[in-house]
Design a protein around this motif. Sequence first.
Motif, PDB file in Angstrom:
ATOM      1  N   ILE A  49      52.381  -2.344  32.802  1.00  0.00           N
ATOM      2  CA  ILE A  49      53.202  -3.275  33.578  1.00  0.00           C
ATOM      3  C   ILE A  49      53.394  -4.570  32.802  1.00  0.00           C
ATOM      4  CG2 ILE A  49      53.283  -4.680  35.681  1.00  0.00           C
ATOM      5  CD1 ILE A  49      51.843  -2.294  37.084  1.00  0.00           C
ATOM      6  N   TYR A  50      52.308  -5.072  32.230  1.00  0.00           N
ATOM      7  CA  TYR A  50      52.402  -6.306  31.450  1.00  0.00           C
ATOM      8  C   TYR A  50      53.162  -6.078  30.150  1.00  0.00           C
ATOM      9  CZ  TYR A  50      49.107  -8.100  34.821  1.00  0.00           C
ATOM     10  OH  TYR A  50      48.513  -8.494  35.999  1.00  0.00           O
ATOM     11  N   LEU A  51      52.985  -4.904  29.557  1.00  0.00           N
ATOM     12  CA  LEU A  51      53.681  -4.591  28.311  1.00  0.00           C
ATOM     13  C   LEU A  51      55.189  -4.514  28.526  1.00  0.00           C
ATOM     14  CD1 LEU A  51      53.670  -3.630  25.321  1.00  0.00           C
ATOM     15  CD2 LEU A  51      53.429  -1.286  26.210  1.00  0.00           C
ATOM     16  N   TYR A  52      55.611  -3.800  29.562  1.00  0.00           N
ATOM     17  CA  TYR A  52      57.041  -3.570  29.770  1.00  0.00           C
ATOM     18  C   TYR A  52      57.737  -4.696  30.533  1.00  0.00           C
ATOM     19  CZ  TYR A  52      56.025   1.210  28.295  1.00  0.00           C
ATOM     20  OH  TYR A  52      55.630   2.308  27.580  1.00  0.00           O
ATOM     21  N   TYR A  53      57.002  -5.385  31.406  1.00  0.00           N
ATOM     22  CA  TYR A  53      57.656  -6.367  32.277  1.00  0.00           C
ATOM     23  C   TYR A  53      57.098  -7.782  32.147  1.00  0.00           C
ATOM     24  CZ  TYR A  53      59.917  -2.360  34.387  1.00  0.00           C
ATOM     25  OH  TYR A  53      60.662  -1.233  34.585  1.00  0.00           O
ATOM     26  N   GLY A  54      55.964  -7.963  31.500  1.00  0.00           N
ATOM     27  CA  GLY A  54      55.449  -9.302  31.255  1.00  0.00           C
ATOM     28  C   GLY A  54      54.715  -9.938  32.415  1.00  0.00           C
ATOM     29  N   GLY A  55      54.385  -9.183  33.452  1.00  0.00           N
ATOM     30  CA  GLY A  55      53.643  -9.738  34.571  1.00  0.00           C
ATOM     31  C   GLY A  55      54.369  -9.568  35.891  1.00  0.00           C
ATOM     32  N   LYS A  56      53.654  -9.903  36.955  1.00  0.00           N
ATOM     33  CA  LYS A  56      54.147  -9.661  38.313  1.00  0.00           C
ATOM     34  C   LYS A  56      55.420 -10.439  38.624  1.00  0.00           C
ATOM     35  CE  LYS A  56      51.813 -11.075  42.002  1.00  0.00           C
ATOM     36  NZ  LYS A  56      50.898 -11.141  43.180  1.00  0.00           N
ATOM     37  N   GLU A  57      55.473 -11.723  38.259  1.00  0.00           N
ATOM     38  CA  GLU A  57      56.643 -12.546  38.580  1.00  0.00           C
ATOM     39  C   GLU A  57      57.897 -12.023  37.882  1.00  0.00           C
ATOM     40  OE1 GLU A  57      53.694 -13.696  37.684  1.00  0.00           O
ATOM     41  OE2 GLU A  57      53.038 -14.721  39.523  1.00  0.00           O
ATOM     42  N   LYS A  58      57.738 -11.660  36.609  1.00  0.00           N
ATOM     43  CA  LYS A  58      58.895 -11.142  35.866  1.00  0.00           C
ATOM     44  C   LYS A  58      59.306  -9.763  36.376  1.00  0.00           C
ATOM     45  CE  LYS A  58      58.396 -13.882  31.718  1.00  0.00           C
ATOM     46  NZ  LYS A  58      58.230 -13.908  30.265  1.00  0.00           N
ATOM     47  N   LEU A  59      58.337  -8.985  36.808  1.00  0.00           N
ATOM     48  CA  LEU A  59      58.650  -7.678  37.389  1.00  0.00           C
ATOM     49  C   LEU A  59      59.415  -7.852  38.691  1.00  0.00           C
ATOM     50  CD1 LEU A  59      58.472  -4.612  37.468  1.00  0.00           C
ATOM     51  CD2 LEU A  59      56.123  -4.819  38.327  1.00  0.00           C
ATOM     52  N   PHE A  60      58.996  -8.793  39.531  1.00  0.00           N
ATOM     53  CA  PHE A  60      59.727  -9.073  40.770  1.00  0.00           C
ATOM     54  C   PHE A  60      61.166  -9.477  40.458  1.00  0.00           C
ATOM     55  CE2 PHE A  60      61.261 -11.899  44.112  1.00  0.00           C
ATOM     56  CZ  PHE A  60      60.991 -11.176  45.258  1.00  0.00           C
ATOM     57  N   ALA A  61      61.348 -10.374  39.498  1.00  0.00           N
ATOM     58  CA  ALA A  61      62.691 -10.824  39.119  1.00  0.00           C
ATOM     59  C   ALA A  61      63.530  -9.659  38.600  1.00  0.00           C
ATOM     60  CB  ALA A  61      62.607 -11.925  38.067  1.00  0.00           C
ATOM     61  N   ALA A  62      62.907  -8.771  37.827  1.00  0.00           N
ATOM     62  CA  ALA A  62      63.627  -7.613  37.290  1.00  0.00           C
ATOM     63  C   ALA A  62      64.046  -6.660  38.403  1.00  0.00           C
ATOM     64  CB  ALA A  62      62.754  -6.880  36.266  1.00  0.00           C
ATOM     65  N   VAL A  63      63.160  -6.444  39.367  1.00  0.00           N
ATOM     66  CA  VAL A  63      63.474  -5.563  40.495  1.00  0.00           C
ATOM     67  C   VAL A  63      64.632  -6.148  41.306  1.00  0.00           C
ATOM     68  CG1 VAL A  63      62.615  -4.752  42.739  1.00  0.00           C
ATOM     69  CG2 VAL A  63      61.215  -4.464  40.682  1.00  0.00           C
ATOM     70  N   LEU A  64      64.563  -7.424  41.620  1.00  0.00           N
ATOM     71  CA  LEU A  64      65.614  -8.055  42.415  1.00  0.00           C
ATOM     72  C   LEU A  64      66.944  -8.026  41.670  1.00  0.00           C
ATOM     73  CD1 LEU A  64      66.468  -9.477  44.965  1.00  0.00           C
ATOM     74  CD2 LEU A  64      65.579 -11.614  44.010  1.00  0.00           C
ATOM     75  N   ARG A  65      66.911  -8.357  40.389  1.00  0.00           N
ATOM     76  CA  ARG A  65      68.133  -8.348  39.571  1.00  0.00           C
ATOM     77  C   ARG A  65      68.757  -6.944  39.551  1.00  0.00           C
ATOM     78  NH1 ARG A  65      66.116 -10.902  35.658  1.00  0.00           N
ATOM     79  NH2 ARG A  65      65.383  -9.122  34.461  1.00  0.00           N
ATOM     80  N   ALA A  66      67.926  -5.922  39.400  1.00  0.00           N
ATOM     81  CA  ALA A  66      68.416  -4.544  39.347  1.00  0.00           C
ATOM     82  C   ALA A  66      69.002  -4.102  40.681  1.00  0.00           C
ATOM     83  CB  ALA A  66      67.295  -3.598  38.916  1.00  0.00           C
ATOM     84  N   LYS A  67      68.364  -4.488  41.785  1.00  0.00           N
ATOM     85  CA  LYS A  67      68.892  -4.103  43.105  1.00  0.00           C
ATOM     86  C   LYS A  67      70.231  -4.792  43.374  1.00  0.00           C
ATOM     87  CE  LYS A  67      67.285  -1.526  45.328  1.00  0.00           C
ATOM     88  NZ  LYS A  67      67.335  -0.049  45.246  1.00  0.00           N
TER      89      LYS A  67
END
Length: 200
Positions: free
Chosen positions: A44-62
């Motif tokens: 998760i940290y490797l591909y997305y850089g952490g929880k906050e960035k993963l949340f931003a990526a999920v929202l952006r994708a949706k």
Amino acid sequence: MAYDAEDTKRRIFTAATAEFAEHGLAGARVDRIAAAAKANKQAIYLYYGGKEKLFAAVLRAKLEEIHVAISLDPEALAESVGQIFDWHQQHPELIRLLLWEALETCGDGPGEGEEERRAGFRAKACLLAANVAPGLPEQARVRAAQDLLFTIMGLIAWNFAVPGMCRLVLDEESDQAALARRREAVIAAARRLAAAPSPS
């Protein structure tokens, strides 16, 4: 079996979408996302850089998903509104993600991807502007179209933000009956709003 990085990223993304929609950014747990994705937490940290960035990526994708799935047709606004309503009914996680974003991340200045999202909404408003308030100067038409767009978004989103309240206020026996009734009401409202005379 060889390690498939893209499949791992996809599983993490799917698990994160469900986790964030259910628990928000603050309540989401990386270990739960990893377990649901059958992935290592480090991935998760490797591909997305952490929880906050993963949340931003999920929202952006949706948001991109609805942008790709639905075209806003200024010539047939009511029909577009019906399609947007249906998309939200099939994908209730977007409204939940937006509500969590509003509760947990707004107020701290521009968020990640905000300018990109703003540009996307501006483009939609400019598309609508040709059919909104034709007697006004161009900038005023764009502003009227922005107001119309945001009003329509509210008319749609509130149904999925508070489905129980929707059912109770409309005095329907089920969420499905309430949403079917609301779909027709929202389309009718969008049609009237789009046909409203230009403000003086």
